[in-house]
Design a protein around this motif. Structure first.
Motif, PDB file in Angstrom:
ATOM      1  N   MET A  37     -30.253  31.500  53.155  1.00  0.00           N
ATOM      2  CA  MET A  37     -29.474  31.275  54.347  1.00  0.00           C
ATOM      3  C   MET A  37     -27.980  31.318  54.041  1.00  0.00           C
ATOM      4  N   ALA A  38     -27.564  30.702  52.956  1.00  0.00           N
ATOM      5  CA  ALA A  38     -26.153  30.734  52.580  1.00  0.00           C
ATOM      6  C   ALA A  38     -25.722  32.149  52.222  1.00  0.00           C
ATOM      7  N   GLU A  39     -26.616  32.892  51.546  1.00  0.00           N
ATOM      8  CA  GLU A  39     -26.293  34.282  51.210  1.00  0.00           C
ATOM      9  C   GLU A  39     -26.083  35.100  52.472  1.00  0.00           C
ATOM     10  N   SER A  40     -26.945  34.906  53.439  1.00  0.00           N
ATOM     11  CA  SER A  40     -26.854  35.645  54.693  1.00  0.00           C
ATOM     12  C   SER A  40     -25.559  35.326  55.422  1.00  0.00           C
ATOM     13  N   ALA A  41     -25.191  34.067  55.472  1.00  0.00           N
ATOM     14  CA  ALA A  41     -23.953  33.667  56.138  1.00  0.00           C
ATOM     15  C   ALA A  41     -22.745  34.259  55.430  1.00  0.00           C
ATOM     16  N   ALA A  42     -22.722  34.166  54.124  1.00  0.00           N
ATOM     17  CA  ALA A  42     -21.602  34.712  53.354  1.00  0.00           C
ATOM     18  C   ALA A  42     -21.512  36.224  53.544  1.00  0.00           C
ATOM     19  N   ALA A  43     -22.658  36.887  53.513  1.00  0.00           N
ATOM     20  CA  ALA A  43     -22.677  38.340  53.693  1.00  0.00           C
ATOM     21  C   ALA A  43     -22.172  38.728  55.076  1.00  0.00           C
ATOM     22  N   GLY A  44     -22.577  37.988  56.080  1.00  0.00           N
ATOM     23  CA  GLY A  44     -22.125  38.273  57.440  1.00  0.00           C
ATOM     24  C   GLY A  44     -20.624  38.142  57.580  1.00  0.00           C
ATOM     25  N   HIS A  45     -20.067  37.102  57.002  1.00  0.00           N
ATOM     26  CA  HIS A  45     -18.608  36.907  57.052  1.00  0.00           C
ATOM     27  C   HIS A  45     -17.897  38.017  56.269  1.00  0.00           C
ATOM     28  N   ALA A  46     -18.437  38.370  55.118  1.00  0.00           N
ATOM     29  CA  ALA A  46     -17.817  39.418  54.303  1.00  0.00           C
ATOM     30  C   ALA A  46     -17.860  40.764  55.031  1.00  0.00           C
ATOM     31  N   ALA A  47     -18.960  41.023  55.729  1.00  0.00           N
ATOM     32  CA  ALA A  47     -19.087  42.275  56.472  1.00  0.00           C
ATOM     33  C   ALA A  47     -18.053  42.368  57.582  1.00  0.00           C
ATOM     34  N   LEU A  48     -17.605  41.224  58.069  1.00  0.00           N
ATOM     35  CA  LEU A  48     -16.570  41.201  59.101  1.00  0.00           C
ATOM     36  C   LEU A  48     -15.171  41.362  58.522  1.00  0.00           C
ATOM     37  N   GLY A  49     -15.081  41.381  57.191  1.00  0.00           N
ATOM     38  CA  GLY A  49     -13.796  41.608  56.541  1.00  0.00           C
ATOM     39  C   GLY A  49     -13.110  40.372  56.001  1.00  0.00           C
ATOM     40  N   LEU A  50     -13.748  39.222  56.078  1.00  0.00           N
ATOM     41  CA  LEU A  50     -13.137  38.010  55.549  1.00  0.00           C
ATOM     42  C   LEU A  50     -13.142  38.041  54.027  1.00  0.00           C
TER      43      LEU A  50
ATOM     44  N   GLY B  11     -19.696  48.652  51.221  1.00  0.00           N
ATOM     45  CA  GLY B  11     -20.914  49.135  51.851  1.00  0.00           C
ATOM     46  C   GLY B  11     -21.734  48.055  52.536  1.00  0.00           C
ATOM     47  N   LEU B  12     -21.223  46.862  52.524  1.00  0.00           N
ATOM     48  CA  LEU B  12     -21.993  45.725  53.045  1.00  0.00           C
ATOM     49  C   LEU B  12     -22.286  45.846  54.533  1.00  0.00           C
ATOM     50  N   ARG B  13     -21.319  46.223  55.326  1.00  0.00           N
ATOM     51  CA  ARG B  13     -21.528  46.322  56.772  1.00  0.00           C
ATOM     52  C   ARG B  13     -22.663  47.302  57.097  1.00  0.00           C
ATOM     53  N   ARG B  14     -22.637  48.461  56.447  1.00  0.00           N
ATOM     54  CA  ARG B  14     -23.681  49.454  56.674  1.00  0.00           C
ATOM     55  C   ARG B  14     -25.036  48.935  56.182  1.00  0.00           C
ATOM     56  N   ALA B  15     -25.058  48.281  55.027  1.00  0.00           N
ATOM     57  CA  ALA B  15     -26.312  47.762  54.478  1.00  0.00           C
ATOM     58  C   ALA B  15     -26.937  46.707  55.384  1.00  0.00           C
ATOM     59  N   LEU B  16     -26.086  45.957  56.088  1.00  0.00           N
ATOM     60  CA  LEU B  16     -26.591  44.925  56.985  1.00  0.00           C
ATOM     61  C   LEU B  16     -26.903  45.461  58.376  1.00  0.00           C
ATOM     62  N   GLY B  17     -26.569  46.730  58.608  1.00  0.00           N
ATOM     63  CA  GLY B  17     -26.844  47.324  59.896  1.00  0.00           C
ATOM     64  C   GLY B  17     -25.854  46.956  60.970  1.00  0.00           C
TER      65      GLY B  17
END
Length: 54
Positions: A1-14, A47-53
């Motif tokens: 869950m923490a990985e998912s949250a961090a990945a989501g924020h990173a995909a947004l450019g934070l 590539g994170l944004r694309r990997a997360l769809g």
């Protein structure tokens, strides 16, 4: 869950410091979470944004 949250924020450019503030964590912990995400998804921050769809 923490990985998912961090990945989501990173995909947004934070950056790690901003993600840490949002997650009430440390930049080092965020770095470790994202490292695990990048390994699992076979990508990097760019590539994170694309990997997360997103």
């Amino acid at each position: 869950m923490a990985e998912s949250a961090a990945a989501g924020h990173a995909a947004l450019g934070l950056d790690n410091a901003a993600i840490a503030a949002k997650m009430h964590s440390s930049p080092q912990a965020v770095s470790e979470l994202l490292s695990a995400v990048f390994t699992k998804l076979g990508t990097d921050r760019l590539g994170l944004r694309r990997a997360l769809g997103n």
